[in-house]
Design a protein around this motif. Structure first.
Motif, PDB file in Angstrom:
ATOM      1  N   ASP A   1       0.809  -1.231   0.000  1.00  0.00           N
ATOM      2  CA  ASP A   1       0.000   0.000   0.000  1.00  0.00           C
ATOM      3  C   ASP A   1       0.840   1.278   0.000  1.00  0.00           C
ATOM      4  N   ASP A   2       2.050   1.186  -0.546  1.00  0.00           N
ATOM      5  CA  ASP A   2       2.893   2.392  -0.575  1.00  0.00           C
ATOM      6  C   ASP A   2       3.736   2.492  -1.858  1.00  0.00           C
ATOM      7  N   ILE A   3       4.537   1.486  -2.165  1.00  0.00           N
ATOM      8  CA  ILE A   3       5.420   1.543  -3.344  1.00  0.00           C
ATOM      9  C   ILE A   3       5.264   0.263  -4.175  1.00  0.00           C
ATOM     10  N   TYR A   4       5.014   0.440  -5.471  1.00  0.00           N
ATOM     11  CA  TYR A   4       4.874  -0.691  -6.397  1.00  0.00           C
ATOM     12  C   TYR A   4       5.695  -0.427  -7.657  1.00  0.00           C
ATOM     13  N   ARG A   5       6.172  -1.498  -8.260  1.00  0.00           N
ATOM     14  CA  ARG A   5       6.845  -1.392  -9.561  1.00  0.00           C
ATOM     15  C   ARG A   5       6.128  -2.321 -10.537  1.00  0.00           C
ATOM     16  N   ILE A   6       5.856  -1.787 -11.735  1.00  0.00           N
ATOM     17  CA  ILE A   6       5.224  -2.604 -12.792  1.00  0.00           C
ATOM     18  C   ILE A   6       6.174  -2.677 -13.979  1.00  0.00           C
ATOM     19  N   ASP A   7       6.446  -3.894 -14.420  1.00  0.00           N
ATOM     20  CA  ASP A   7       7.258  -4.104 -15.626  1.00  0.00           C
ATOM     21  C   ASP A   7       6.353  -4.597 -16.748  1.00  0.00           C
ATOM     22  N   PHE A   8       6.305  -3.840 -17.850  1.00  0.00           N
ATOM     23  CA  PHE A   8       5.562  -4.280 -19.038  1.00  0.00           C
ATOM     24  C   PHE A   8       6.536  -4.942 -20.007  1.00  0.00           C
TER      25      PHE A   8
ATOM     26  N   LYS B   1      -4.078   1.323 -16.579  1.00  0.00           N
ATOM     27  CA  LYS B   1      -5.446   1.235 -16.042  1.00  0.00           C
ATOM     28  C   LYS B   1      -5.898  -0.219 -15.923  1.00  0.00           C
ATOM     29  N   GLU B   2      -5.550  -1.033 -16.932  1.00  0.00           N
ATOM     30  CA  GLU B   2      -5.921  -2.455 -16.899  1.00  0.00           C
ATOM     31  C   GLU B   2      -5.225  -3.175 -15.745  1.00  0.00           C
ATOM     32  N   VAL B   3      -3.956  -2.840 -15.529  1.00  0.00           N
ATOM     33  CA  VAL B   3      -3.197  -3.464 -14.432  1.00  0.00           C
ATOM     34  C   VAL B   3      -3.829  -3.090 -13.086  1.00  0.00           C
ATOM     35  N   ILE B   4      -4.144  -1.800 -12.909  1.00  0.00           N
ATOM     36  CA  ILE B   4      -4.760  -1.325 -11.666  1.00  0.00           C
ATOM     37  C   ILE B   4      -6.091  -2.039 -11.428  1.00  0.00           C
ATOM     38  N   LYS B   5      -6.878  -2.142 -12.509  1.00  0.00           N
ATOM     39  CA  LYS B   5      -8.195  -2.800 -12.420  1.00  0.00           C
ATOM     40  C   LYS B   5      -8.026  -4.247 -11.945  1.00  0.00           C
ATOM     41  N   ASP B   6      -7.007  -4.915 -12.502  1.00  0.00           N
ATOM     42  CA  ASP B   6      -6.749  -6.316 -12.156  1.00  0.00           C
ATOM     43  C   ASP B   6      -6.278  -6.440 -10.708  1.00  0.00           C
ATOM     44  N   MET B   7      -5.428  -5.513 -10.267  1.00  0.00           N
ATOM     45  CA  MET B   7      -4.918  -5.537  -8.899  1.00  0.00           C
ATOM     46  C   MET B   7      -6.025  -5.256  -7.879  1.00  0.00           C
ATOM     47  N   VAL B   8      -6.917  -4.327  -8.221  1.00  0.00           N
ATOM     48  CA  VAL B   8      -8.059  -4.019  -7.334  1.00  0.00           C
ATOM     49  C   VAL B   8      -8.959  -5.240  -7.210  1.00  0.00           C
TER      50      VAL B   8
ATOM     51  N   ILE C   1      -7.273   1.736  -4.408  1.00  0.00           N
ATOM     52  CA  ILE C   1      -6.985   2.991  -5.113  1.00  0.00           C
ATOM     53  C   ILE C   1      -7.996   4.087  -4.770  1.00  0.00           C
ATOM     54  N   THR C   2      -8.831   3.839  -3.755  1.00  0.00           N
ATOM     55  CA  THR C   2      -9.790   4.865  -3.325  1.00  0.00           C
ATOM     56  C   THR C   2      -9.028   6.077  -2.803  1.00  0.00           C
ATOM     57  N   SER C   3      -9.551   7.261  -3.081  1.00  0.00           N
ATOM     58  CA  SER C   3      -8.918   8.495  -2.627  1.00  0.00           C
ATOM     59  C   SER C   3      -8.732   8.469  -1.109  1.00  0.00           C
ATOM     60  N   ARG C   4      -7.607   9.005  -0.616  1.00  0.00           N
ATOM     61  CA  ARG C   4      -7.323   9.029   0.819  1.00  0.00           C
ATOM     62  C   ARG C   4      -7.868  10.299   1.485  1.00  0.00           C
ATOM     63  N   TYR C   5      -8.407  11.217   0.672  1.00  0.00           N
ATOM     64  CA  TYR C   5      -9.067  12.383   1.262  1.00  0.00           C
ATOM     65  C   TYR C   5     -10.353  11.896   1.921  1.00  0.00           C
ATOM     66  N   GLU C   6     -10.571  12.283   3.168  1.00  0.00           N
ATOM     67  CA  GLU C   6     -11.676  11.736   3.961  1.00  0.00           C
ATOM     68  C   GLU C   6     -13.028  11.855   3.267  1.00  0.00           C
TER      69      GLU C   6
ATOM     70  N   HIS D   1     -16.310   6.709  -1.784  1.00  0.00           N
ATOM     71  CA  HIS D   1     -15.662   5.731  -2.686  1.00  0.00           C
ATOM     72  C   HIS D   1     -15.210   6.349  -4.017  1.00  0.00           C
ATOM     73  N   ILE D   2     -14.641   7.542  -3.939  1.00  0.00           N
ATOM     74  CA  ILE D   2     -14.117   8.199  -5.145  1.00  0.00           C
ATOM     75  C   ILE D   2     -12.676   7.722  -5.364  1.00  0.00           C
ATOM     76  N   ILE D   3     -12.379   7.374  -6.606  1.00  0.00           N
ATOM     77  CA  ILE D   3     -11.023   6.899  -6.934  1.00  0.00           C
ATOM     78  C   ILE D   3     -10.040   8.060  -6.863  1.00  0.00           C
ATOM     79  N   GLY D   4      -8.852   7.795  -6.345  1.00  0.00           N
ATOM     80  CA  GLY D   4      -7.824   8.827  -6.211  1.00  0.00           C
ATOM     81  C   GLY D   4      -7.262   9.260  -7.552  1.00  0.00           C
ATOM     82  N   ASP D   5      -6.620  10.427  -7.549  1.00  0.00           N
ATOM     83  CA  ASP D   5      -6.047  10.959  -8.792  1.00  0.00           C
ATOM     84  C   ASP D   5      -4.680  10.329  -9.059  1.00  0.00           C
ATOM     85  N   PHE D   6      -4.327  10.255 -10.356  1.00  0.00           N
ATOM     86  CA  PHE D   6      -3.031   9.721 -10.783  1.00  0.00           C
ATOM     87  C   PHE D   6      -2.243  10.826 -11.468  1.00  0.00           C
TER      88      PHE D   6
END
Length: 655
Positions: free
Chosen positions: A535-542, A557-564, A571-576, A582-587
């Motif tokens: 929940d902090d640092i990830y690396r993706i290799d394509f 986006k497809e990778v994120i969808k699969d991971m969720v 990936i929900t926004s951390r702003y309270e 349940h708003i998705i956070g910004d990228f």
């Protein structure tokens, strides 16, 4: 399950054969328009010249085109793809560094050929109109025809092939029938099958050129390199089977022209027709000539297609190998292997127009044609030698084979080198410019890579984890994404850490590092996720094939969808307020753009290479477009590139 791309290589089909006829045989298929005319030139027609010339043509097509390219070189495919860069991709596994030299030279020469082939083919065909109207201006007609041809490239080779295939079928059938009609009037021409006549011509001075007549003979095999370059479009089996038909009709037509000329012994071509002394048109009945000119013009237009398609393939592979600046690639059809590069398309067109305006007539273009092509073929032979060694082919097979082609190609080179001052310098100048671009881009990338400092991610895990929860720093983004060139998953560029921690501290809830591996095979789309801190640092290799579109925005986006979906990340926004709903956070993507630092202490050579590189970079595709990113969520940061940092300056403090 097989893909459509795999099918085209494993399956022989009528559709595949027709597509092959339409796309790749134009160049070699329109050679009868000018080869016999070039061989005879200003000479008087005589038996030794005609039979010797035909024998040279037959054995050149057999040894150079059939044996070398269709039988041997087509085996050197890179997952179904052909061309000199595909061959280089295979042999570079030998770790022999200097093989990059023939690869760059060969690729540049093939591109230079793409600029001379369309003008000479179309001009030769259109000049047939001079038979009926000697004062017709052919130059505007040729330019207009080429403009239409280059304009339709954007619709893809599949569309082009559907239109071209029936035309080329008619063309080759016409070649064969015209040839048979003349051969039946004079069977003496069949003596030319005996290679003795070729030997006799090359060792005598009957043509006024002797051995140098090979410069004209060579024009019959000029499209052979395109057969290999376009293998990815049509497939090996379709090329091999269709070549039987194509070669047969070509030989019949050449021999038909020879049979006709033997009946006019002692005359010159100008005496047979002063307005257009071309034996190709002279063998036609008067009533058929208008039809023949129309079909020949259509075939000549198509002749350009093989080189244009091959040029797109070549540049695409050159970008993967870091030989060429990034340019936009379009995929106009759903057929794999077919692409369109707008910038290259119109550069080729402008080059063709320049050639037409400079030389004006096809007979003048013949002098510029051949030198660059034979040098390109020699580069392929060099790489082929190492490919055969790599494949553990027995030395007693390699040695005579390579000796044969070194002998043949050096003979053609010696004959073509005399064309340099007659016009060959034009294509060689173009080729040298292209070699300069490829070499500069490759060397600059190599220099840049050697001065890119990598750091261990583990050394920064603690500070990144603390930064994520440091409320004293304004939040930069919920998800912060960096593209990295680091091939190791435990390393990252120092400039990335500098950007996050120092340039302007960038607090984010999650940090993403993305690396794109372009593979040596054409079609693959895979990825791997490495969790550095939960929940902090990830690396993706394509892992993407070199023919796949690099659309990182959509792929990410497809990778994120699969991971969720798998519950690996939230990936929900951390702003309270947003999290509650349940708003998705910004990228936010951060890309770095290098510039040459004034603090760099460069050698003279490095200064030329790097300054040229940064000049070319201004005209190339931006990183965000190259990765297919949405510009609204991209931040570009400029970083100085310091090469050979100067020594520390010694200063004395005074009070």
């Amino acid at each position: 399950m097989k893909t459509q791309h795999q099918d085209i290589h494993s399956k022989l089909s009528l559709g595949g054969l027709l597509l092959t006829l339409g796309i790749i045989y134009g160049d070699i298929g329109t050679s009868p328009l000018y080869v016999m005319k070039a061989i005879i030139g200003e000479n008087t027609i005589n038996q030794e010249l005609i039979l010797g010339g035909l024998s040279c043509i037959l054995w050149t097509l057999t040894l150079q085109t059939t044996l070398k390219y269709v039988i041997i070189v087509l085996n050197a495919d890179n997952h179904g793809e052909g061309g000199i860069f595909s061959l280089y991709s295979l042999v570079k596994r030998t770790k022999i560094q200097w093989l990059i030299v023939p690869a760059i030279i060969g690729g540049s020469l093939l591109l230079a050929e793409g600029i001379i082939t369309p003008p000479i083919s179309v001009s030769s065909a259109v000049e047939g109109l001079l038979i009926f109207k000697p004062d017709i201006p052919t130059i505007p007609i040729v330019i207009a025809i080429l403009f239409v041809l280059f304009s339709i490239q954007q619709f893809g080779a599949k569309i082009v092939g559907k239109f071209f295939a029936p035309t080329m079928l008619v063309w080759f059938s016409m070649l064969g029938i015209l040839g048979i009609l003349q051969i039946t009037k004079n069977f003496e021409v069949l003596k030319a099958i005996n290679p003795y006549y070729a030997y006799k011509l090359l060792t005598s001075d009957v043509s006024g050129h002797g051995f140098l007549i090979l410069g004209a003979v060579f024009l019959c095999t000029t499209g052979a390199e395109a057969l290999y370059s376009d293998m990815g479009h049509c497939g090996r089996k379709n090329i091999r089977v269709s070549w039987i038909f194509v070669k047969t009709t070509l030989i019949l037509n050449y021999f038909g022209q020879g049979a006709f000329l033997l009946l006019h012994n002692g005359k010159s071509l100008a005496q047979l027709n002063e307005h257009n002394p071309n034996p190709f048109y002279l063998i036609m009945a008067d009533w058929f000539q208008p039809i023949g000119i129309v079909v020949a013009t259509l075939a000549a237009i198509i002749a350009s297609q093989a080189l244009i398609s091959g040029s797109f393939t070549l540049i695409n592979e050159a970008m993967r190998l870091n030989f060429w600046p990034k340019v936009r690639i379009n995929y106009p059809t759903d057929v794999k292997g077919q692409l369109y590069i707008p910038s290259i398309n119109w550069l080729l067109f402008l080059g063709c127009v320049g050639i037409i305006l400079y030389f004006k007539e096809s007979k003048e273009m013949e002098h510029a044609y051949g030198l660059s092509i034979i040098l390109g073929m020699m580069m392929t032979t060099t790489l082929l030698n190492f490919y055969l060694v790599m494949k553990r082919v027995k030395w007693y097979f390699i040695a005579p084979l390579i000796t044969l082609y070194v002998t043949i190609e050096f003979s053609f080179l010696a004959a073509n080198i005399t064309k340099f001052y007659d016009g060959g310098y034009v294509t060689m100048f173009i080729a040298f410019m292209l070699i300069g671009v490829m070499s500069t881009w490759f060397l600059a990338k190599k220099i840049s890579k050697s001065y890119t400092k990598m750091v261990k991610i583990n050394d920064y895990k603690k500070v990144l984890a603390e930064l994520s929860v440091d409320l004293s720093i304004p939040k930069y983004a919920t998800h912060l994404v960096y593209m990295t060139n680091s091939t190791r998953s435990d390393e990252i560029e120092e400039k990335v850490m500098y950007s996050i921690l120092q340039k302007r501290p960038k607090r984010a809830d999650l940090y993403w590092f993305i690396h794109v591996n372009i593979l040596s095979e054409p079609y693959k789309k895979e990825y791997k996720v490495n969790e550095i801190i939960k929940d902090d640092i990830y690396r993706i290799d394509f892992y993407l094939g070199f023919r796949e579109a690099t659309k990182i925005n959509l792929m990410f986006k497809e990778v994120i969808k699969d991971m969720v979906k798998n519950g690996e990340v939230d990936i929900t926004s951390r702003y309270e307020s947003l999290s509650k709903n349940h708003i998705i956070g910004d990228f936010k993507f951060v890309l770095s753009e290098k510039f040459l630092s004034n603090d760099s202490d460069l050698t003279f050579f490095e200064k030329i290479v790097m300054n040229t590189y940064f000049t070319m970079k201004k005209f190339s595709l931006s990183e965000e477009k190259g990765f297919g990113l949405d510009s609204s969520s991209v931040k570009i940061e400029k970083f100085p590139m310091v090469l050979h940092a100067p020594e520390k300056i010694s200063l004395t403090r005074i009070h």
